[in-house]
Design an enzyme around this catalytic site. Structure first.
Site: not given
Ligand SMILES: [Zn+2]
Lengths: 433, 176
Positions: B96, B103-105
């Site tokens: 992620n 950042v993939c959040l």
């Protein structure tokens, strides 16, 4: 055209005759027009789509002391609706060209312009106006002027002094939808009270942008967010400038390539610019309606010839015409307008620890772990924070410093955060001698 | 209003404000009430600037146990209407997080809400190290390995944290 002597005939009808909708304070009199023309000082923020309309409307209503701020310059794409601008004006300051146009066209009107950001000016500047009218497309700017007008409020024994209230008339449009509102800072719902009403920024999931694009927007966002910082097409650390055609072109071409890879259609130069600059399509007629509503409210507030609207007007002509006016309620725990800064007494020789002890131990506050910051010469200074450990350690020496050593002075504001209240609370320092 | 006299000068003075902005008031509260898990620490280069800081995560369990990961936070003037910008400054082999530090959040983008705080993001980031999510990949290769061969994924993580190559990408050592 009417001879100049009868120029204000229609305005006079509103100001010199009684009527069923006038404000209780209103007294019909020829003096009111004179006051409107000679005393009333109005600030217009923004000289774009709404701003051009607002300046024209206010000038033709009789306001002569108009001031306008705008930090932008004129772009070719503005000319279809920002009617105070011509092709020769491209590249010039919007505020300057708009002011000169109105001054030339409306006899007796004097528009003062500022090719600036609103943040360039301070309290003395904003305090000098009777009214502020906003035609902005930025939420940050709205929040800023809202905070500024709230900080100008004066209280005497906890009672708001009416003459410190500078009404804010705010207009906003988005395509065929728009709204106009009247904010009486400290008295009615403010911008921060109703922040939820602004549509949230569209943010696509990053993993969609990176690996499973479906929309042309996904392809443009891919180039903007992921490719630009990686490839740095215009030397490293150059931020994307939405007004630079070279930048937009680079993004457009890369986005087109990506769209082709995924079989997506619809990536155009216009869309690219729209996504990068987060442009909301503007419709000239919506701007005209909303600006007219705002100018009317400014006129009512200035003359009392009619009770101002209470307090939020929505307009939609996507499909027929729909309007509705209702009262936005003031939020009881609004971070910006719910608090009247309380006085906090201290001596110049007191240590910061003494002030914190007072906040914790006095029956009035009973705070648990107050964190304190101050505004000194327009900059925030952290005095003491309980967490996190790294910052607490750095600030701990301040506890032993005196109020004087910390640079705090009478009248400055302290912002105090504590778990016992939902928002940071404001105090005004009062130095005891 | 008609009786008020406002004879201010037209030449504006350089602006000074006496009140902190709404974003500033809000971040002061977020920071003063930050409760960091024991695996996390912060760094404020300038304690007067609460809008710019770093978060350091040292996971004590999971694939990334023993590593040290630095995130930069930039809180903008439209906070909390808009989320802060967060980037991972440590090169990490993670489904992620990509090699540029994106950042993939979800709560950093599409699911951000103004009621969320800096603390929510800290816990969200910490969780990414405990439960990397191969369903929403940013580093697609890492995600595929995690999905197909957990054992190999674990080895790759250990290798990269010690400093080493995966394919032709070199990861700097980031052990605590
Ligand atoms: Zn409010």
């Amino acid at each position: 055209m009417l001879p100049w002597g009868e120029r204000w005939g229609e305005v006079r009808k509103l100001l010199e005759r009684p009527g069923p909708f006038t404000h209780p304070d209103f007294e019909p009199s020829p003096d009111t027009l004179k006051m409107l023309q000679e005393n009333m000082k109005v600030l217009v923020i923004g000289a774009g789509g709404l701003g051009c309309e607002l300046l024209k409307d206010l000038a033709l209503m009789g306001f002569t002391k108009l001031h306008v701020i705008d930090m932008d310059t004129i772009d070719l794409s503005n000319l279809n609706r920002q009617f105070l601008f011509r092709k020769k004006d491209i590249g010039e300051s919007k505020a300057k060209v708009a002011a000169e146009f109105v001054n030339h066209r409306v006899k007796g009107c004097h528009v003062t312009y500022y090719y600036n950001k609103i943040q360039d000016f301070g309290e003395d500047f904003y305090r000098s106006f009777h009214l502020v009218v906003c035609g902005l497309d930025s939420i940050v700017a709205r929040r800023w002027i809202n905070g500024m007008l709230l900080s100008l409020l004066c209280y005497e024994d906890g009672m708001l002094e009416q003459n410190s209230v500078i009404p804010l008339v705010d207009g906003g449009t988005e395509g065929f939808k728009g709204n106009a509102r009247v904010v009486l800072p400290g008295l009615t719902a403010c911008i921060e009270c109703t922040l939820d009403l602004f549509p949230p920024q569209v943010n696509f999931p990053l993993c969609t942008i990176a690996h499973t694009p479906r929309l042309p927007e996904h392809c443009i966002e891919y180039v903007r967010i992921l490719l630009w910082p990686k490839e740095n097409p215009f030397s490293s650390e150059t931020a994307i400038d939405g007004d630079d055609p070279q930048h937009i072109n680079w993004i457009f071409e890369k986005a087109q390539k990506r769209a082709a890879e995924y079989g997506i259609s619809g990536v155009t130069y216009r869309l690219t610019q729209g996504v990068v600059k987060r442009i909301i399509p503007a419709v000239a007629s919506t701007n005209a309606v909303i600006a007219a509503a705002c100018a009317t409210e400014a006129f009512k507030l200035a003359t009392s010839a009619c009770t101002p609207m209470n307090n939020y007007f929505v307009f939609n002509d996507t499909d027929g015409i729909y309007t509705y006016t209702y009262e936005q309620e003031k939020k009881e725990d609004c971070v910006a307008c719910s608090q009247v800064p309380q006085e906090l007494e201290m001596k110049l020789s007191d240590k910061l620890q003494d002030v914190i002890t007072t906040l914790a131990e006095s029956l009035q506050y009973q705070m648990k772990k107050p964190g304190l910051t101050a505004m000194i010469a327009g900059k925030t200074k952290s005095l003491y924070l309980h967490s996190p450990a790294s910052i607490e350690e750095k600030l701990r020496p301040n506890l032993k410093k005196t109020i004087e050593e910390l640079g705090l002075q009478d009248g400055m504001e302290l912002a105090v955060a504590d778990v016992t209240s939902p928002n940071t609370v404001l105090f005004r320092i009062k130095i005891k001698t | 209003m008609k009786n008020q006299k406002k004879d201010g000068t037209d030449a504006p003075k350089q602006g000074t404000q006496k009140r902190a902005s709404a974003a500033q008031l809000r971040i002061t509260k977020d920071i003063n009430e930050l409760t960091l898990p024991k695996t996390c620490d912060t760094e404020f280069p300038d304690p007067d600037d609460l809008l710019t800081f770093k978060l350091i995560i040292c996971p004590d369990e999971g694939f990334y146990r023993g590593g040290r990961f630095v995130f930069s936070f930039k809180v903008g003037p439209n906070y909390p209407h808009e989320p802060p910008k967060v980037k991972c400054e440590t090169m990490v082999y993670h489904p992620n997080i990509d090699l540029e530090g994106n950042v993939c959040l979800n709560i950093l983008r599409e699911d951000w809400k103004p009621v969320l705080t800096i603390n929510s993001i800290v816990y969200g980031l910490q969780y990414l190290f405990l439960e990397p999510n191969p369903e929403d990949p940013l580093n697609k290769e890492a995600a595929e390995v995690l999905q197909n061969n957990r054992r190999l994924f674990e080895q790759n993580v250990v290798k990269t944290m010690k400093g080493g190559y995966i394919g032709n990408v070199y990861f700097d050592r980031c052990l605590k």
